[in-house]
Design a protein around this motif. Structure first.
Motif, mmCIF file in Angstrom:
data_model
loop_
_atom_site.group_PDB
_atom_site.id
_atom_site.type_symbol
_atom_site.label_atom_id
_atom_site.label_comp_id
_atom_site.label_asym_id
_atom_site.label_seq_id
_atom_site.Cartn_x
_atom_site.Cartn_y
_atom_site.Cartn_z
ATOM 1 N N PRO A 1 1.020 -1.418 0.079
ATOM 2 C CA PRO A 1 -0.190 -0.087 -0.347
ATOM 3 C C PRO A 1 1.063 1.124 -0.332
ATOM 4 O O PRO A 1 2.043 1.073 0.386
ATOM 5 C CB PRO A 1 -0.951 -0.099 1.441
ATOM 6 N N LEU A 2 -0.512 1.989 -0.307
ATOM 7 C CA LEU A 2 1.123 3.914 -0.655
ATOM 8 C C LEU A 2 1.133 4.175 0.374
ATOM 9 O O LEU A 2 0.475 4.328 1.645
ATOM 10 C CB LEU A 2 -0.256 4.516 -1.062
ATOM 11 N N HIS A 3 1.958 4.271 1.480
ATOM 12 C CA HIS A 3 3.191 5.161 2.937
ATOM 13 C C HIS A 3 2.460 6.498 3.260
ATOM 14 O O HIS A 3 3.256 7.162 1.984
ATOM 15 C CB HIS A 3 3.976 4.247 3.228
ATOM 16 N N THR A 4 1.388 6.637 3.292
ATOM 17 C CA THR A 4 0.800 8.741 3.433
ATOM 18 C C THR A 4 1.191 8.753 4.763
ATOM 19 O O THR A 4 1.187 8.012 5.737
ATOM 20 C CB THR A 4 0.415 9.035 3.273
ATOM 21 N N GLN A 5 1.195 10.294 5.469
ATOM 22 C CA GLN A 5 1.662 10.691 6.750
ATOM 23 C C GLN A 5 0.788 12.123 6.579
ATOM 24 O O GLN A 5 0.777 12.268 5.735
ATOM 25 C CB GLN A 5 2.771 10.889 7.234
ATOM 26 N N GLN A 6 0.727 12.844 7.359
ATOM 27 C CA GLN A 6 0.504 13.831 8.083
ATOM 28 C C GLN A 6 0.768 14.948 7.273
ATOM 29 O O GLN A 6 2.204 14.742 7.136
ATOM 30 C CB GLN A 6 -0.504 14.750 9.054
ATOM 31 N N SER A 7 0.457 16.062 6.715
ATOM 32 C CA SER A 7 0.881 16.910 6.194
ATOM 33 C C SER A 7 0.762 18.886 6.498
ATOM 34 O O SER A 7 -0.601 18.731 6.855
ATOM 35 C CB SER A 7 1.648 17.144 4.530
ATOM 36 N N LEU A 8 1.839 19.257 5.879
ATOM 37 C CA LEU A 8 1.228 20.945 6.889
ATOM 38 C C LEU A 8 2.299 21.687 6.423
ATOM 39 O O LEU A 8 3.329 21.416 5.605
ATOM 40 C CB LEU A 8 1.814 20.962 8.461
ATOM 41 N N SER A 9 1.695 22.988 5.352
ATOM 42 C CA SER A 9 2.032 23.989 4.762
ATOM 43 C C SER A 9 2.028 25.534 5.354
ATOM 44 O O SER A 9 0.717 25.606 6.220
ATOM 45 C CB SER A 9 1.652 24.245 3.129
ATOM 46 N N GLY B 1 10.417 34.137 7.926
ATOM 47 C CA GLY B 1 9.367 33.889 6.413
ATOM 48 C C GLY B 1 9.310 33.004 5.679
ATOM 49 O O GLY B 1 8.800 33.211 4.341
ATOM 50 N N ASP B 2 10.456 31.815 5.844
ATOM 51 C CA ASP B 2 10.345 30.756 4.495
ATOM 52 C C ASP B 2 8.976 30.568 4.728
ATOM 53 O O ASP B 2 8.614 30.032 5.896
ATOM 54 C CB ASP B 2 11.288 30.357 4.986
ATOM 55 N N LYS B 3 8.506 30.273 3.288
ATOM 56 C CA LYS B 3 7.614 28.981 2.872
ATOM 57 C C LYS B 3 7.986 27.834 3.163
ATOM 58 O O LYS B 3 8.878 26.917 2.429
ATOM 59 C CB LYS B 3 6.945 29.170 1.685
ATOM 60 N N PHE B 4 7.556 26.464 3.768
ATOM 61 C CA PHE B 4 7.778 25.516 3.881
ATOM 62 C C PHE B 4 6.375 24.802 3.565
ATOM 63 O O PHE B 4 5.340 24.706 3.524
ATOM 64 C CB PHE B 4 8.357 25.249 4.779
ATOM 65 N N VAL B 5 6.911 23.140 3.385
ATOM 66 C CA VAL B 5 5.860 21.988 3.806
ATOM 67 C C VAL B 5 6.671 20.766 3.812
ATOM 68 O O VAL B 5 7.849 20.674 4.292
ATOM 69 C CB VAL B 5 5.790 21.194 2.429
ATOM 70 N N HIS C 1 11.364 22.982 1.516
ATOM 71 C CA HIS C 1 10.692 24.824 1.048
ATOM 72 C C HIS C 1 9.556 24.891 -0.030
ATOM 73 O O HIS C 1 9.378 23.470 -0.703
ATOM 74 C CB HIS C 1 12.258 25.769 0.126
ATOM 75 N N ASP C 2 8.796 25.189 0.146
ATOM 76 C CA ASP C 2 7.661 25.153 -0.711
ATOM 77 C C ASP C 2 8.010 25.633 -2.017
ATOM 78 O O ASP C 2 7.775 27.535 -2.161
ATOM 79 C CB ASP C 2 5.953 25.838 0.330
ATOM 80 N N THR C 3 7.724 24.866 -3.134
ATOM 81 C CA THR C 3 8.420 25.314 -4.259
ATOM 82 C C THR C 3 6.988 26.103 -5.266
ATOM 83 O O THR C 3 7.690 26.593 -6.553
ATOM 84 C CB THR C 3 7.900 23.938 -5.199
ATOM 85 N N ALA C 4 5.701 25.522 -5.137
ATOM 86 C CA ALA C 4 4.810 26.487 -5.363
ATOM 87 C C ALA C 4 5.112 28.336 -4.976
ATOM 88 O O ALA C 4 4.766 29.282 -5.529
ATOM 89 C CB ALA C 4 3.570 26.004 -4.890
#
Length: 149
Positions: A2-10, A73-77, A107-110
């Motif tokens: 199965p696909l392994h997933t976890q919680q994410s936060l941005s 100030g950095d944007k992250f995921v 860093h958030d690439t978007a």
């Protein structure tokens, strides 16, 4: 398999990141982070709502790398989990706190312009990263720094 997933936060780093050492001797990264919230309107536009602030922690080698790579100030995921804990506040009352424990962060690439260094890590760096995956979750008995309830 199965696909392994976890919680994410941005979000964005809202305070100057701090690097400390736990009672166990593990390196700990701490930062207050902000999350912007939006409401989608019927016409397709968005209205910005109140920004919320939370605690972000990382441990061991990932903490050291994050401290070198991230600034206010950095944007992250990030990928990890929410850790809920109880503590006594300054009035002796039991309170509940929570923090996001990141296992991985970038860093958030978007929302970030950056360049990538594709130099392979040294053997020592690679073995440190693999050892950290099996490390036990750190325990908390006090609120994260900067928490006020």
């Amino acid at each position: 398999m199965p696909l392994h997933t976890q919680q994410s936060l941005s979000g964005f780093i809202a305070s100057e990141p701090r690097l400390t050492v736990t009672d166990r001797g593990d390196t700990r990264f701490y930062a207050k982070i902000g999350q912007e919230h939006y409401h989608r309107n019927p016409d397709g536009s968005f209205t910005q709502l109140e920004t919320t602030f939370h605690d972000l922690v990382l441990y061991r080698r990932t903490a050291e790398r994050a401290h070198a790579a991230f600034s206010k100030g950095d944007k992250f995921v990030a990928e990890g989990y929410v850790h809920t804990y109880e503590y006594l506040n300054e009035f002796g009352q039991t309170k509940t706190g929570e923090e996001f424990v990141a296992k991985k962060i970038g860093h958030d690439t978007a929302r970030t312009t950056y360049s990538v260094d594709r130099t392979p890590p040294s053997r020592d760096e690679a073995s440190l990263d693999n050892g950290q995956i099996a490390a036990a979750e750190p325990e908390r008995s006090t609120p994260a720094e900067g928490v006020s309830l």
